[in-house]
Scaffold this motif. Structure first.
Motif, PDB file in Angstrom:
ATOM      1  N   ASP A 107      28.883  31.985  23.274  1.00  0.00           N
ATOM      2  CA  ASP A 107      29.155  32.297  21.861  1.00  0.00           C
ATOM      3  C   ASP A 107      28.510  33.652  21.599  1.00  0.00           C
ATOM      4  O   ASP A 107      27.407  33.750  21.061  1.00  0.00           O
ATOM      5  N   VAL A 108      29.213  34.726  22.016  1.00  0.00           N
ATOM      6  CA  VAL A 108      28.605  36.053  22.039  1.00  0.00           C
ATOM      7  C   VAL A 108      29.519  37.088  21.394  1.00  0.00           C
ATOM      8  O   VAL A 108      30.741  36.912  21.319  1.00  0.00           O
ATOM      9  N   ASN A 109      28.889  38.180  20.947  1.00  0.00           N
ATOM     10  CA  ASN A 109      29.602  39.355  20.442  1.00  0.00           C
ATOM     11  C   ASN A 109      29.302  40.530  21.366  1.00  0.00           C
ATOM     12  O   ASN A 109      28.127  40.801  21.651  1.00  0.00           O
ATOM     13  N   VAL A 110      30.352  41.193  21.843  1.00  0.00           N
ATOM     14  CA  VAL A 110      30.135  42.329  22.745  1.00  0.00           C
ATOM     15  C   VAL A 110      30.852  43.556  22.194  1.00  0.00           C
ATOM     16  O   VAL A 110      31.868  43.441  21.502  1.00  0.00           O
ATOM     17  N   PRO A 111      30.345  44.763  22.500  1.00  0.00           N
ATOM     18  CA  PRO A 111      30.997  45.995  22.034  1.00  0.00           C
ATOM     19  C   PRO A 111      32.389  46.156  22.632  1.00  0.00           C
ATOM     20  O   PRO A 111      32.694  45.593  23.692  1.00  0.00           O
ATOM     21  N   ALA A 112      33.214  46.940  21.989  1.00  0.00           N
ATOM     22  CA  ALA A 112      34.597  47.139  22.427  1.00  0.00           C
ATOM     23  C   ALA A 112      34.678  47.711  23.842  1.00  0.00           C
ATOM     24  O   ALA A 112      35.563  47.359  24.622  1.00  0.00           O
ATOM     25  N   ASN A 113      33.718  48.596  24.188  1.00  0.00           N
ATOM     26  CA  ASN A 113      33.789  49.229  25.509  1.00  0.00           C
ATOM     27  C   ASN A 113      33.249  48.331  26.622  1.00  0.00           C
ATOM     28  O   ASN A 113      33.148  48.750  27.772  1.00  0.00           O
ATOM     29  N   TYR A 114      32.876  47.092  26.290  1.00  0.00           N
ATOM     30  CA  TYR A 114      32.454  46.130  27.310  1.00  0.00           C
ATOM     31  C   TYR A 114      33.629  45.329  27.870  1.00  0.00           C
ATOM     32  O   TYR A 114      33.437  44.416  28.663  1.00  0.00           O
ATOM     33  N   LYS A 115      34.819  45.662  27.447  1.00  0.00           N
ATOM     34  CA  LYS A 115      36.009  45.007  27.986  1.00  0.00           C
ATOM     35  C   LYS A 115      36.473  45.752  29.232  1.00  0.00           C
ATOM     36  O   LYS A 115      36.543  46.979  29.245  1.00  0.00           O
ATOM     37  N   LEU A 116      36.793  45.004  30.314  1.00  0.00           N
ATOM     38  CA  LEU A 116      37.313  45.640  31.514  1.00  0.00           C
ATOM     39  C   LEU A 116      38.740  46.110  31.281  1.00  0.00           C
ATOM     40  O   LEU A 116      39.489  45.520  30.501  1.00  0.00           O
ATOM     41  N   ASN A 117      39.111  47.184  31.977  1.00  0.00           N
ATOM     42  CA  ASN A 117      40.412  47.812  31.790  1.00  0.00           C
ATOM     43  C   ASN A 117      41.298  47.577  33.006  1.00  0.00           C
ATOM     44  O   ASN A 117      41.141  48.243  34.034  1.00  0.00           O
ATOM     45  N   PRO A 118      42.238  46.632  32.932  1.00  0.00           N
ATOM     46  CA  PRO A 118      43.098  46.355  34.092  1.00  0.00           C
ATOM     47  C   PRO A 118      44.070  47.489  34.360  1.00  0.00           C
ATOM     48  O   PRO A 118      44.425  48.246  33.468  1.00  0.00           O
ATOM     49  N   GLU A 119      44.508  47.594  35.615  1.00  0.00           N
ATOM     50  CA  GLU A 119      45.496  48.605  35.971  1.00  0.00           C
ATOM     51  C   GLU A 119      46.880  48.216  35.441  1.00  0.00           C
ATOM     52  O   GLU A 119      47.687  49.076  35.128  1.00  0.00           O
ATOM     53  N   SER A 120      47.122  46.905  35.361  1.00  0.00           N
ATOM     54  CA  SER A 120      48.388  46.436  34.778  1.00  0.00           C
ATOM     55  C   SER A 120      48.082  45.245  33.872  1.00  0.00           C
ATOM     56  O   SER A 120      47.818  45.423  32.691  1.00  0.00           O
ATOM     57  N   THR A 121      48.056  44.033  34.437  1.00  0.00           N
ATOM     58  CA  THR A 121      47.727  42.854  33.634  1.00  0.00           C
ATOM     59  C   THR A 121      46.365  42.299  34.007  1.00  0.00           C
ATOM     60  O   THR A 121      45.852  42.567  35.109  1.00  0.00           O
ATOM     61  N   GLY A 122      45.803  41.517  33.100  1.00  0.00           N
ATOM     62  CA  GLY A 122      44.518  40.892  33.380  1.00  0.00           C
ATOM     63  C   GLY A 122      44.600  39.871  34.501  1.00  0.00           C
ATOM     64  O   GLY A 122      43.647  39.705  35.272  1.00  0.00           O
ATOM     65  N   GLY A 173      46.648  30.900  16.195  1.00  0.00           N
ATOM     66  CA  GLY A 173      45.607  30.035  16.745  1.00  0.00           C
ATOM     67  C   GLY A 173      45.793  29.688  18.208  1.00  0.00           C
ATOM     68  O   GLY A 173      44.870  29.169  18.849  1.00  0.00           O
ATOM     69  N   ASP A 174      46.976  29.962  18.759  1.00  0.00           N
ATOM     70  CA  ASP A 174      47.195  29.736  20.183  1.00  0.00           C
ATOM     71  C   ASP A 174      46.473  30.809  21.000  1.00  0.00           C
ATOM     72  O   ASP A 174      45.997  31.816  20.446  1.00  0.00           O
ATOM     73  N   LEU A 175      46.430  30.596  22.319  1.00  0.00           N
ATOM     74  CA  LEU A 175      45.788  31.565  23.205  1.00  0.00           C
ATOM     75  C   LEU A 175      46.842  32.301  24.012  1.00  0.00           C
ATOM     76  O   LEU A 175      47.829  31.705  24.469  1.00  0.00           O
ATOM     77  N   GLY A 176      46.645  33.604  24.191  1.00  0.00           N
ATOM     78  CA  GLY A 176      47.583  34.411  24.962  1.00  0.00           C
ATOM     79  C   GLY A 176      47.641  33.982  26.414  1.00  0.00           C
ATOM     80  O   GLY A 176      46.741  33.300  26.924  1.00  0.00           O
ATOM     81  N   ARG A 177      48.681  34.383  27.111  1.00  0.00           N
ATOM     82  CA  ARG A 177      48.871  33.972  28.510  1.00  0.00           C
ATOM     83  C   ARG A 177      48.030  34.796  29.470  1.00  0.00           C
ATOM     84  O   ARG A 177      47.685  34.335  30.551  1.00  0.00           O
ATOM     85  N   ASP A 178      47.691  36.050  29.093  1.00  0.00           N
ATOM     86  CA  ASP A 178      46.947  36.924  29.994  1.00  0.00           C
ATOM     87  C   ASP A 178      45.452  36.589  29.952  1.00  0.00           C
ATOM     88  O   ASP A 178      44.974  35.868  29.078  1.00  0.00           O
ATOM     89  N   ILE A 179      44.722  37.136  30.920  1.00  0.00           N
ATOM     90  CA  ILE A 179      43.277  36.923  31.026  1.00  0.00           C
ATOM     91  C   ILE A 179      42.559  38.231  30.734  1.00  0.00           C
ATOM     92  O   ILE A 179      42.931  39.282  31.270  1.00  0.00           O
ATOM     93  N   ASP A 180      41.534  38.174  29.886  1.00  0.00           N
ATOM     94  CA  ASP A 180      40.690  39.335  29.600  1.00  0.00           C
ATOM     95  C   ASP A 180      39.299  39.093  30.182  1.00  0.00           C
ATOM     96  O   ASP A 180      38.807  37.964  30.208  1.00  0.00           O
ATOM     97  N   PHE A 181      38.652  40.164  30.617  1.00  0.00           N
ATOM     98  CA  PHE A 181      37.287  40.085  31.136  1.00  0.00           C
ATOM     99  C   PHE A 181      36.378  40.971  30.293  1.00  0.00           C
ATOM    100  O   PHE A 181      36.733  42.112  29.971  1.00  0.00           O
ATOM    101  N   PHE A 182      35.196  40.443  29.978  1.00  0.00           N
ATOM    102  CA  PHE A 182      34.217  41.184  29.182  1.00  0.00           C
ATOM    103  C   PHE A 182      32.857  41.153  29.861  1.00  0.00           C
ATOM    104  O   PHE A 182      32.466  40.150  30.468  1.00  0.00           O
ATOM    105  N   ILE A 183      32.128  42.253  29.724  1.00  0.00           N
ATOM    106  CA  ILE A 183      30.750  42.324  30.206  1.00  0.00           C
ATOM    107  C   ILE A 183      29.836  41.753  29.132  1.00  0.00           C
ATOM    108  O   ILE A 183      29.983  42.069  27.953  1.00  0.00           O
ATOM    109  N   CYS A 184      28.912  40.911  29.553  1.00  0.00           N
ATOM    110  CA  CYS A 184      27.907  40.372  28.637  1.00  0.00           C
ATOM    111  C   CYS A 184      26.533  40.746  29.165  1.00  0.00           C
ATOM    112  O   CYS A 184      26.198  40.440  30.310  1.00  0.00           O
TER     113      CYS A 184
END
Length: 501
Positions: free
Chosen positions: A222-237, A180-191
């Protein structure tokens, strides 16, 4: 033969764009009246977007002009000469959406996005800030969790430029862990708000006192996005976020360039035409001093733009380039606000109106000193980026360090007298801010010297250096003054003047 956007020379492209803005804002409509209303009339917005200004941030293989920094800054500058809010609208789209899409989005989703920008005048923005976590982005509470075929993103964001207006959003969030905790890294998604289950609910529109053209507000995610809508970092988010934000900060000079130029042009015109006694305002020494400060801002901003063109393209990773990014953003936004204040002061009572470009400019440029990192925070960070390696090298004298420090090696010679002092062990935050203000300006004089080497006119450079030297001396007087005053919270006790009159 079919001609693409990239086949048109940029000089022709920007000329047509400027002419279109002039027609829309001064012939078809009156920008001074439009700027007092929320938003833009659809016909005006369509006329602007028909010129495809955002094509400068779209790669050539997708039909754009190629994501060339010089062209991006050129469009931002042309827009801000007429309207700072319009330029910020473009800046949000370019630096906070289109460039991250070009660099980090899945190849399979780019084409549709770029097509919609070019053919349907779509717009996009970035969601990072949350009501309880402004600059503290690493502690954001918006979460993402994997679902069948994609991700569910849930949280609350606010103060996003283009609230309720953007067709696409990049949403920053943290991964929900099994406990239930949140990870330390940041993810970006296209909506994509045109798709089912991807609508953003605007719970409130804010009554921002400037930048009327741009809607801001409170957004429920409060959205659902496809898997390929996630940005791909070169290393960490987190490094991806820094790369995005630093590139955006390096594009602030583009927005500042047109705005400062307009403030300067308006001020010179007014002072030339305003007669006091038997001469115009240009004959007054204090007026010359105020105009020279605006002209110095013009020179510094020009140098920033040239430097940004060299180092901020999407082919570079800017995650570790915080010194340049912070210096550009903080210094240019201070110069923008000062230029607007000076124009209003020189214009007298007529400048203090929302229908006047100066009066409006004060309110429109003020938030630039706050968003994407408040200037005080950025100046403190600049100071820390310099004092930290000083301590490692066991150097105390500021000038002795700066003369061998890449960002200041050339420019610090002009400030040898002012900078030849020892830095204390533990600087207070207020001292770090003052020191950062000084260092930011010394760094920017480095940009000015680089521009002079390319042929920029020498008299403007010399005037600029003199102006900045005076400013640095003034800031350092405050830096050296021993002030540890703290607020008296219960100040109302025994402090009413009426009791002593």
């Amino acid at each position: 033969m079919y001609m693409t956007l990239s086949d048109i020379s940029f000089s022709e492209f920007i000329k047509d764009f400027k002419q279109a803005l002039n027609h829309l804002f001064h012939e078809q409509e009156d920008i001074n009246l439009l700027s007092q209303e929320r938003g833009l009339p659809p016909s005006v917005l369509k006329g602007i977007m028909d010129m495809q200004p955002l094509s400068v941030a779209i790669p050539k293989e997708y039909g754009g002009r190629g994501s060339i920094v010089k062209e991006c800054l050129g469009v931002l500058s042309a827009a801000s000469y007429e309207s700072l809010p319009l330029s910020l609208t473009f800046g949000i789209n370019i630096a906070l959406f289109l460039e991250p899409i070009s660099k980090y989005a899945d190849e399979g989703v780019r084409k549709e996005i770029f097509d919609r920008f070019l053919e349907q005048q779509n717009m996009g923005g970035l969601m990072i800030t949350e009501p309880s976590y402004g600059s503290d982005a690493l502690n954001m509470k918006t979460l993402n969790r994997e679902i069948d075929g994609g991700y569910h993103i849930e949280g609350t964001k606010h103060w996003q430029g283009l609230t309720g207006m953007a067709d696409y959003w990049l949403i920053a969030s943290r991964k929900e862990l099994a406990n239930g905790d949140l990870g330390r890294d940041i993810d970006f998604f296209i909506c994509d708000t045109a798709q089912p289950k991807q609508q953003i609910v605007v719970e409130e529109y804010y009554d921002n006192p400037g930048l009327y053209m741009i809607p801001y507000g409170l957004n429920k995610v409060d959205v659902n996005v496809p898997a390929n809508y996630k940005l791909n970092p070169e290393s960490t988010g987190i490094k991806m976020m820094l790369d995005i934000l630093h590139r955006s900060r390096m594009q602030f000079p583009g927005m500042g360039m047109g705005f400062i130029t307009r403030m300067l042009d308006e001020a010179i015109t007014h002072c030339r035409e305003r007669i006091v006694g038997n001469c115009n305002l240009l004959g007054i020494d204090q007026v010359q001093f105020q105009l020279s400060r605006m002209q110095s801002a013009y020179t510094i901003c020009s140098a920033m733009c040239a430097r940004s063109c060299e180092i901020s393209g999407i082919e570079h990773n800017l995650a570790m380039e915080g010194l340049d990014a912070n210096a550009m953003k903080a210094v240019v936004t201070d110069l923008m606000q000062e230029s607007a204040q000076l124009l209003v002061q020189l214009s007298g009572s007529k400048g203090y109106r929302t229908s006047h470009i100066g009066g409006r400019g004060i309110m429109d440029s003020r938030p630039f000193q706050i968003f994407e990192g408040s200037n005080e925070m950025l100046y403190a960070q600049i100071a820390e980026m310099v004092t930290r390696p000083m301590k490692k090298q066991k150097l105390n004298n500021l000038f002795d360090f700066l003369k061998d420090f890449k960002a200041t090696a050339q420019s610090c010679e002009y400030f040898r007298k002012e900078l030849s002092f020892n830095i204390g062990e533990n600087l207070s935050q207020r001292k770090l801010v003052d020191l950062g203000r000084v260092l930011g300006r010394v760094i920017c004089i480095g940009y000015v010297l680089m521009l002079e080497e390319k042929g920029f006119r020498k008299d403007l450079v010399e005037n600029c250096i003199t102006t900045v030297r005076q400013e640095v001396a003034s800031i350092l007087t405050a830096f050296h003054f021993d002030n540890t005053v703290k607020v008296v919270e219960d100040y109302s006790d025994n402090s009413s003047w009426m009791a002593f009159a």
